[in-house]
Scaffold this motif. Structure first.
Motif, PDB file in Angstrom:
ATOM      1  N   THR A  36       1.066  -1.192  -0.074  1.00 56.00           N
ATOM      2  CA  THR A  36      -0.004   0.336   0.169  1.00 56.00           C
ATOM      3  C   THR A  36       1.306   1.212  -0.261  1.00 56.00           C
ATOM      4  O   THR A  36       0.332   2.182  -0.255  1.00 56.00           O
ATOM      5  CB  THR A  36      -0.702   0.530   1.465  1.00 56.00           C
ATOM      6  OG1 THR A  36      -0.098  -0.419   2.754  1.00 56.00           O
ATOM      7  CG2 THR A  36      -2.106  -1.233   1.143  1.00 56.00           C
ATOM      8  N   ARG A  37       2.322   1.916  -0.268  1.00 53.15           N
ATOM      9  CA  ARG A  37       2.437   2.334  -0.010  1.00 53.15           C
ATOM     10  C   ARG A  37       3.159   3.114  -0.983  1.00 53.15           C
ATOM     11  O   ARG A  37       4.504   1.507  -1.300  1.00 53.15           O
ATOM     12  CB  ARG A  37       4.473   2.049   1.872  1.00 53.15           C
ATOM     13  CG  ARG A  37       2.905   2.212   2.604  1.00 53.15           C
ATOM     14  CD  ARG A  37       4.082   1.882   4.455  1.00 53.15           C
ATOM     15  NE  ARG A  37       5.274   2.640   4.282  1.00 53.15           N
ATOM     16  CZ  ARG A  37       6.471   2.643   4.733  1.00 53.15           C
ATOM     17  NH1 ARG A  37       6.606   0.738   5.404  1.00 53.15           N
ATOM     18  NH2 ARG A  37       7.747   2.918   4.315  1.00 53.15           N
ATOM     19  N   PRO A  38       3.866   3.734  -1.515  1.00 48.18           N
ATOM     20  CA  PRO A  38       4.103   4.295  -2.464  1.00 48.18           C
ATOM     21  C   PRO A  38       5.780   4.133  -2.232  1.00 48.18           C
ATOM     22  O   PRO A  38       6.560   3.519  -3.716  1.00 48.18           O
ATOM     23  CB  PRO A  38       3.996   5.619  -2.495  1.00 48.18           C
ATOM     24  CG  PRO A  38       2.820   5.561  -1.982  1.00 48.18           C
ATOM     25  CD  PRO A  38       2.735   4.465  -0.663  1.00 48.18           C
ATOM     26  N   ASP A  39       5.991   3.977  -1.592  1.00 49.69           N
ATOM     27  CA  ASP A  39       7.861   3.999  -1.260  1.00 49.69           C
ATOM     28  C   ASP A  39       8.231   2.768  -1.283  1.00 49.69           C
ATOM     29  O   ASP A  39       9.136   2.418  -1.727  1.00 49.69           O
ATOM     30  CB  ASP A  39       8.440   5.096  -0.323  1.00 49.69           C
ATOM     31  CG  ASP A  39       7.951   5.092   1.097  1.00 49.69           C
ATOM     32  OD1 ASP A  39       7.120   4.373   1.460  1.00 49.69           O
ATOM     33  OD2 ASP A  39       8.572   4.506   2.370  1.00 49.69           O
ATOM     34  N   LYS A  40       7.365   1.915  -1.276  1.00 49.89           N
ATOM     35  CA  LYS A  40       7.957   0.327  -0.840  1.00 49.89           C
ATOM     36  C   LYS A  40       7.293   0.201  -2.255  1.00 49.89           C
ATOM     37  O   LYS A  40       8.216  -0.737  -2.681  1.00 49.89           O
ATOM     38  CB  LYS A  40       6.895  -0.284   0.142  1.00 49.89           C
ATOM     39  CG  LYS A  40       7.389  -0.110   1.567  1.00 49.89           C
ATOM     40  CD  LYS A  40       8.738  -1.008   1.766  1.00 49.89           C
ATOM     41  CE  LYS A  40       8.859  -0.293   3.110  1.00 49.89           C
ATOM     42  NZ  LYS A  40      10.432  -1.177   3.142  1.00 49.89           N
ATOM     43  N   ILE A  41       6.371   0.241  -3.145  1.00 53.94           N
ATOM     44  CA  ILE A  41       5.995  -0.021  -4.022  1.00 53.94           C
ATOM     45  C   ILE A  41       7.667   0.219  -5.182  1.00 53.94           C
ATOM     46  O   ILE A  41       7.989  -0.529  -5.917  1.00 53.94           O
ATOM     47  CB  ILE A  41       5.017   0.870  -4.817  1.00 53.94           C
ATOM     48  CG1 ILE A  41       4.098   0.351  -4.436  1.00 53.94           C
ATOM     49  CG2 ILE A  41       4.905   0.515  -6.401  1.00 53.94           C
ATOM     50  CD1 ILE A  41       1.962   0.589  -4.197  1.00 53.94           C
ATOM     51  N   ALA A  42       8.310   1.225  -5.342  1.00 52.32           N
ATOM     52  CA  ALA A  42       9.167   1.965  -5.909  1.00 52.32           C
ATOM     53  C   ALA A  42      10.660   0.902  -5.338  1.00 52.32           C
ATOM     54  O   ALA A  42      10.749   0.963  -6.314  1.00 52.32           O
ATOM     55  CB  ALA A  42       9.804   3.302  -5.204  1.00 52.32           C
TER      56      ALA A  42
END
Length: 161
Positions: A140-146
């Motif tokens: 759910t976290r954009p930084d983790k997806i990146a």
């Protein structure tokens, strides 16, 4: 050019609500403009290109689209990523008479057309990795997806050595 140079957490969007592809792409373009990656006219160029060269890909486990436009309106290269709350219809790449229900949009924003094919191949590698796509779906976290996407590229680089 590699994914680490193009993926910014502030351009990763999860659970985007959009009625159709136009609304989804307009929302992405609005964020790109607001953050200084593209200038006025980008959305129109993106849509014009999408009409002529559809970008929906029937990949498993989720269909994706890789829209892109000519570099005229690009200020800074990047990839804007949207995970849609509900899939939207895109015409299928290479088979315009078919449509695809797209769950993910990877908007390639490039300043040089010669980078497009190589980057497209890299991004398609992401879509082809079922485990990676499932990890993207649950994060759910954009930084983790990146981080996941950039980590995937490092693993691919090591395998090629």
């Amino acid at each position: 050019m590699n994914l680490r140079d193009l993926i910014y957490p502030e351009l990763v969007f999860t659970n985007i609500k959009a009625a159709d592809r136009n609304e989804a792409l307009k929302r992405l373009t609005g964020s790109l403009m607001e953050k200084g990656f593209v200038k006025e006219g980008y959305y129109e160029m993106l849509m014009a290109r999408e009409e002529v060269y559809p970008t929906g890909l029937r990949t498993e486990p989720f269909a994706v689209a890789v829209p892109h436009a000519d570099p005229d309106c690009v200020l800074k290269p990047c990839i804007a990523i949207a995970r849609l709350e509900k899939p939207v219809e895109f015409d299928e790449m290479g088979n315009e008479s078919q449509t695809v229900q797209v769950k993910y949009i990877f908007n390639l924003v490039l300043q040089k057309m010669d980078q497009q094919l190589e980057l497209l191949q890299t991004v398609i590698g992401v879509f082809s990795d079922r485990d990676l796509m499932k990890r993207l779906e649950t994060e759910t976290r954009p930084d983790k997806i990146a981080e996941i996407l950039c980590g995937m590229e490092q693993e691919t680089d090591r395998l090629g050595e």
